[in-house]
Scaffold this active site. Structure first.
Site, PDB file in Angstrom:
ATOM      1  N   ASP A  38      40.493  43.390  30.690  1.00  0.00           N
ATOM      2  CA  ASP A  38      40.990  42.936  32.405  1.00  0.00           C
ATOM      3  C   ASP A  38      39.557  41.756  33.447  1.00  0.00           C
ATOM      4  OD1 ASP A  38      42.554  44.945  32.830  1.00  0.00           O
ATOM      5  OD2 ASP A  38      40.678  46.893  33.091  1.00  0.00           O
ATOM      6  N   LYS A  95      39.358  47.648  40.779  1.00  0.00           N
ATOM      7  CA  LYS A  95      40.528  47.114  40.639  1.00  0.00           C
ATOM      8  C   LYS A  95      41.417  47.516  40.652  1.00  0.00           C
ATOM      9  CE  LYS A  95      41.844  47.457  36.833  1.00  0.00           C
ATOM     10  NZ  LYS A  95      42.280  48.854  35.971  1.00  0.00           N
TER      11      LYS A  95
END
Length: 295
Positions: A143, A15
């Site tokens: 996340d 990410k």
């Protein structure tokens, strides 16, 4: 339910926060954020195999640096999945091939957990809804849900409010990590020691960005990573990476991802990203360098 787990494998992409705006902590100590998250075509891999007894193993260049017990998000993902099913499951082995650096600002642990959840659903509970799986991922960390989706999105609130990102052009980038961990908690504590008048406000988003050059110009003008300065204060090697990348002609935008220590440079094309990555690997063989595409 089958008495034996099938062999499955899932990619766990890195990410990257193209921007990360952070507000002061709320009454519970959580920080509101706004962020544009994208995902790279480099990352870890999680494998599911049948076993005589439950097992978790690690491999890969960073496999020996991660905890193998209950502190690992892949293990916690399995535990959360078992609780959700509420009954016995056949024994299996999860093998994490760890190719991303640890404490790197790339959401590696959350992405690994998301990959594990997808594998377990495919093997044990294919009828489990996407919403149920996302709730499990979100319970594992800020996340979690974003990394389960693994596509470009906007994250707000504590990271749990997710919405589609505007249409983005092809983004070629080079990821660089100096080999120094940047623990999220320490970076946030350093952030809290400062004054932050801008807060977590979301910038006005364009409907779409036509080119990498246009995307880089908008990001540079309208956005930032609020954790970059405190992370550099804690770990000067991050500042060294940023300085080197900003001095390279291929770099359209240079920024730290998440709470660090990984930094990225957006480039105009795959050829330019490849050239930059090759040069950095020669200049600094002690750095982790990967050319990638973000989407």
């Amino acid at each position: 339910m089958s008495h034996e787990i099938m062999r499955l494998s899932a990619f766990a992409p890195a990410k990257v926060n193209l921007f990360l705006h952070v507000g002061g902590p709320d009454g519970e100590g959580y920080h509101p954020i706004s962020s544009l998250m994208v995902f790279a075509d480099v990352g870890d891999r999680v494998n599911l195999q049948p076993a005589d007894a439950p097992a978790f193993e690690t491999s890969g260049p960073f496999g020996d640096q991660i905890p193998a017990g209950g502190d690992n998000l892949v293990v916690r993902a399995g535990q959360a999945f078992h609780r959700r099913l509420g009954g016995p499951v056949p024994p299996y082995r999860l093998i994490l091939e760890k190719h991303l650096p640890i404490a790197a600002g790339l959401g590696g642990g959350s992405s690994d957990a998301g990959a594990a959840l997808k594998l377990l659903r495919d093997a044990l509970a294919p009828a489990l809804s996407d919403d149920d799986l996302e709730a499990l991922a979100a319970s594992l960390g800020a996340d979690g849900a974003a990394c389960l989706r693994a596509r470009a999105l906007i994250a707000e609130g504590r990271g749990e409010r997710l919405s589609p990102a505007p249409r983005l052009p092809e983004l070629n980038a080079v990821l660089v990590n100096p080999g120094a961990p940047s623990p999220t908690g320490a970076v946030y504590r350093a952030y809290d020691a400062g004054v932050h008048p801008d807060g977590a406000a979301m910038p006005p988003m364009p409907d779409h960005l036509e080119s990498a050059e246009e995307a880089a110009a908008w990001l540079a003008f309208a956005t930032r990573n609020d954790l970059e300065a405190p992370a550099v204060r804690l770990e000067p090697h991050i500042g060294e990476v940023l300085d080197v990348l900003r001095g390279e002609p291929e770099s359209l935008l240079v920024r730290m991802s998440g709470s660090g220590a990984t930094c990225f440079a957006l480039c105009a094309s795959d050829i330019e990203a490849e050239g930059l990555a090759e040069r950095l690997e020669t200049m600094r063989p002690d750095w982790w360098v990967r050319r990638c595409r973000l989407s």
